[in-house]
Motif scaffolding. Structure first.
Motif, PDB file in Angstrom:
ATOM      1  N   GLU A 147       4.923 -10.687  10.736  1.00 11.23           N
ATOM      2  CA  GLU A 147       6.180  -9.894  11.428  1.00 11.23           C
ATOM      3  C   GLU A 147       6.248  -8.572  11.398  1.00 11.23           C
ATOM      4  O   GLU A 147       6.846  -8.159  12.426  1.00 11.23           O
ATOM      5  N   ALA A 148       5.821  -7.698  10.508  1.00  9.59           N
ATOM      6  CA  ALA A 148       5.496  -6.575  10.556  1.00  9.59           C
ATOM      7  C   ALA A 148       4.750  -5.874  11.895  1.00  9.59           C
ATOM      8  O   ALA A 148       5.057  -4.947  12.410  1.00  9.59           O
ATOM      9  N   LYS A 149       3.647  -6.729  12.164  1.00 13.51           N
ATOM     10  CA  LYS A 149       2.945  -6.324  13.392  1.00 13.51           C
ATOM     11  C   LYS A 149       3.842  -6.591  14.690  1.00 13.51           C
ATOM     12  O   LYS A 149       3.752  -5.591  15.455  1.00 13.51           O
ATOM     13  N   ASP A 150       4.489  -7.598  14.573  1.00 13.86           N
ATOM     14  CA  ASP A 150       5.503  -7.790  15.994  1.00 13.86           C
ATOM     15  C   ASP A 150       6.481  -6.936  16.043  1.00 13.86           C
ATOM     16  O   ASP A 150       6.767  -6.606  17.147  1.00 13.86           O
ATOM     17  N   LYS A 151       6.871  -6.318  15.038  1.00 14.97           N
ATOM     18  CA  LYS A 151       8.081  -5.264  14.981  1.00 14.97           C
ATOM     19  C   LYS A 151       7.304  -3.811  15.008  1.00 14.97           C
ATOM     20  O   LYS A 151       8.040  -2.667  15.193  1.00 14.97           O
ATOM     21  N   GLY A 152       6.074  -3.880  15.154  1.00 15.04           N
ATOM     22  CA  GLY A 152       5.543  -2.412  15.351  1.00 15.04           C
ATOM     23  C   GLY A 152       5.270  -1.531  14.014  1.00 15.04           C
ATOM     24  O   GLY A 152       4.677  -0.446  14.331  1.00 15.04           O
ATOM     25  N   LEU A 153       5.845  -2.312  12.900  1.00  9.63           N
ATOM     26  CA  LEU A 153       5.476  -1.515  11.520  1.00  9.63           C
ATOM     27  C   LEU A 153       4.252  -1.087  11.112  1.00  9.63           C
ATOM     28  O   LEU A 153       3.916  -0.475  10.324  1.00  9.63           O
ATOM     29  N   ASP A 154       2.891  -1.998  11.865  1.00  9.32           N
ATOM     30  CA  ASP A 154       1.699  -1.821  11.308  1.00  9.32           C
ATOM     31  C   ASP A 154       1.144  -0.553  11.656  1.00  9.32           C
ATOM     32  O   ASP A 154       0.076  -0.291  11.338  1.00  9.32           O
ATOM     33  N   LYS A 155       1.759   0.413  12.504  1.00 12.92           N
ATOM     34  CA  LYS A 155       1.611   1.612  13.043  1.00 12.92           C
ATOM     35  C   LYS A 155       2.065   2.625  12.605  1.00 12.92           C
ATOM     36  O   LYS A 155       1.832   3.699  12.893  1.00 12.92           O
ATOM     37  N   MET A 156       2.835   2.644  11.402  1.00 11.19           N
ATOM     38  CA  MET A 156       3.530   3.479  10.586  1.00 11.19           C
ATOM     39  C   MET A 156       2.602   4.526   9.743  1.00 11.19           C
ATOM     40  O   MET A 156       1.627   3.671   9.340  1.00 11.19           O
ATOM     41  N   SER A 157       2.768   5.761   9.703  1.00  6.83           N
ATOM     42  CA  SER A 157       2.021   6.425   8.991  1.00  6.83           C
ATOM     43  C   SER A 157       2.494   6.515   7.706  1.00  6.83           C
ATOM     44  O   SER A 157       3.496   5.821   7.358  1.00  6.83           O
ATOM     45  N   MET A 158       1.703   6.858   6.369  1.00  6.37           N
ATOM     46  CA  MET A 158       2.070   6.998   5.210  1.00  6.37           C
ATOM     47  C   MET A 158       3.198   7.712   5.079  1.00  6.37           C
ATOM     48  O   MET A 158       4.008   7.354   4.253  1.00  6.37           O
ATOM     49  N   GLU A 159       3.389   9.111   5.742  1.00  4.21           N
ATOM     50  CA  GLU A 159       4.528   9.638   5.765  1.00  4.21           C
ATOM     51  C   GLU A 159       5.928   8.989   6.029  1.00  4.21           C
ATOM     52  O   GLU A 159       6.925   8.943   5.569  1.00  4.21           O
ATOM     53  N   GLU A 160       5.693   8.296   7.337  1.00  4.25           N
ATOM     54  CA  GLU A 160       6.858   7.379   7.758  1.00  4.25           C
ATOM     55  C   GLU A 160       7.140   6.125   6.550  1.00  4.25           C
ATOM     56  O   GLU A 160       8.314   5.993   6.121  1.00  4.25           O
ATOM     57  N   ILE A 161       6.134   5.656   6.117  1.00  3.38           N
ATOM     58  CA  ILE A 161       6.345   4.628   5.049  1.00  3.38           C
ATOM     59  C   ILE A 161       6.965   5.300   3.803  1.00  3.38           C
ATOM     60  O   ILE A 161       8.137   4.793   3.473  1.00  3.38           O
ATOM     61  N   ASP A 162       6.570   6.324   3.410  1.00  2.00           N
ATOM     62  CA  ASP A 162       7.347   6.979   2.161  1.00  2.00           C
ATOM     63  C   ASP A 162       8.623   7.313   2.451  1.00  2.00           C
ATOM     64  O   ASP A 162       9.709   7.155   1.628  1.00  2.00           O
ATOM     65  N   LYS A 163       9.043   7.915   3.649  1.00  2.00           N
ATOM     66  CA  LYS A 163      10.421   8.246   4.043  1.00  2.00           C
ATOM     67  C   LYS A 163      11.076   7.077   4.332  1.00  2.00           C
ATOM     68  O   LYS A 163      12.334   7.028   3.480  1.00  2.00           O
ATOM     69  N   GLU A 164      10.826   6.000   4.635  1.00  2.71           N
ATOM     70  CA  GLU A 164      11.573   4.573   4.680  1.00  2.71           C
ATOM     71  C   GLU A 164      11.823   3.954   3.391  1.00  2.71           C
ATOM     72  O   GLU A 164      13.006   3.600   2.915  1.00  2.71           O
ATOM     73  N   THR A 165      10.764   4.256   2.498  1.00  2.73           N
ATOM     74  CA  THR A 165      11.045   3.757   0.999  1.00  2.73           C
ATOM     75  C   THR A 165      11.978   4.662   0.337  1.00  2.73           C
ATOM     76  O   THR A 165      12.907   3.843  -0.375  1.00  2.73           O
ATOM     77  N   LYS A 166      12.091   5.977   0.567  1.00  3.45           N
ATOM     78  CA  LYS A 166      12.893   6.525  -0.266  1.00  3.45           C
ATOM     79  C   LYS A 166      14.274   6.346   0.272  1.00  3.45           C
ATOM     80  O   LYS A 166      15.488   6.337  -0.567  1.00  3.45           O
ATOM     81  N   ALA A 167      14.555   5.991   1.579  1.00  6.63           N
ATOM     82  CA  ALA A 167      15.779   6.057   2.206  1.00  6.63           C
ATOM     83  C   ALA A 167      16.373   4.553   1.606  1.00  6.63           C
ATOM     84  O   ALA A 167      17.521   4.499   1.450  1.00  6.63           O
ATOM     85  N   HIS A 168      15.429   3.585   1.388  1.00 11.45           N
ATOM     86  CA  HIS A 168      15.947   2.205   1.002  1.00 11.45           C
ATOM     87  C   HIS A 168      16.319   2.490  -0.333  1.00 11.45           C
ATOM     88  O   HIS A 168      17.325   1.729  -0.810  1.00 11.45           O
ATOM     89  N   ARG A 169      15.539   2.935  -1.188  1.00 13.19           N
ATOM     90  CA  ARG A 169      15.994   3.108  -2.340  1.00 13.19           C
ATOM     91  C   ARG A 169      16.951   3.798  -2.911  1.00 13.19           C
ATOM     92  O   ARG A 169      17.957   3.294  -3.686  1.00 13.19           O
TER      93      ARG A 169
END
Length: 106
Positions: free
Chosen positions: A77-99
């Protein structure tokens, strides 16, 4: 093997047992499943109905496969949404926003 631990990597035996016999010998079948890691396929009129297996066998083999299947689905599912190409910086930003959003909704 040390003590009472079973080597769950060894091949698992599957033994077919009729329901009538299983009713008479249930305690023995349960003990055997725990001690020898045998799986019992209980049949009624030759048709498989249920499987008796030890809790260790279930946790290490069956439940583990189910979890791996869920993980594989999430990855696809993540690959279909293109989320597998996110950088660690983008992942950290998304995680912080979600929290942050989650803590504000409490």
């Amino acid at each position: 093997m040390e003590g009472n631990k079973k080597d769950l990597r060894q091949p698992v035996a599957l033994t077919m047992v009729g329901l009538d016999r299983a009713r008479r010998e249930l305690s023995r079948l349960v003990r055997e499943a725990q001690i020898t890691n045998t799986r019992y396929l209980l049949c009624e009129r030759g048709k498989p109905q249920v499987v008796v297996l030890s809790i260790d066998d279930y946790l290490r083999n069956i439940l583990r496969r189910e979890r791996l299947s869920v993980i594989a689905e999430i990855q696809l599912e993540a690959k279909d949404k293109g989320l597998d190409k996110m950088s660690m910086e983008e992942i950290d930003k998304e995680t912080k926003a979600h929290r942050k959003a989650k803590s504000q909704s409490k």
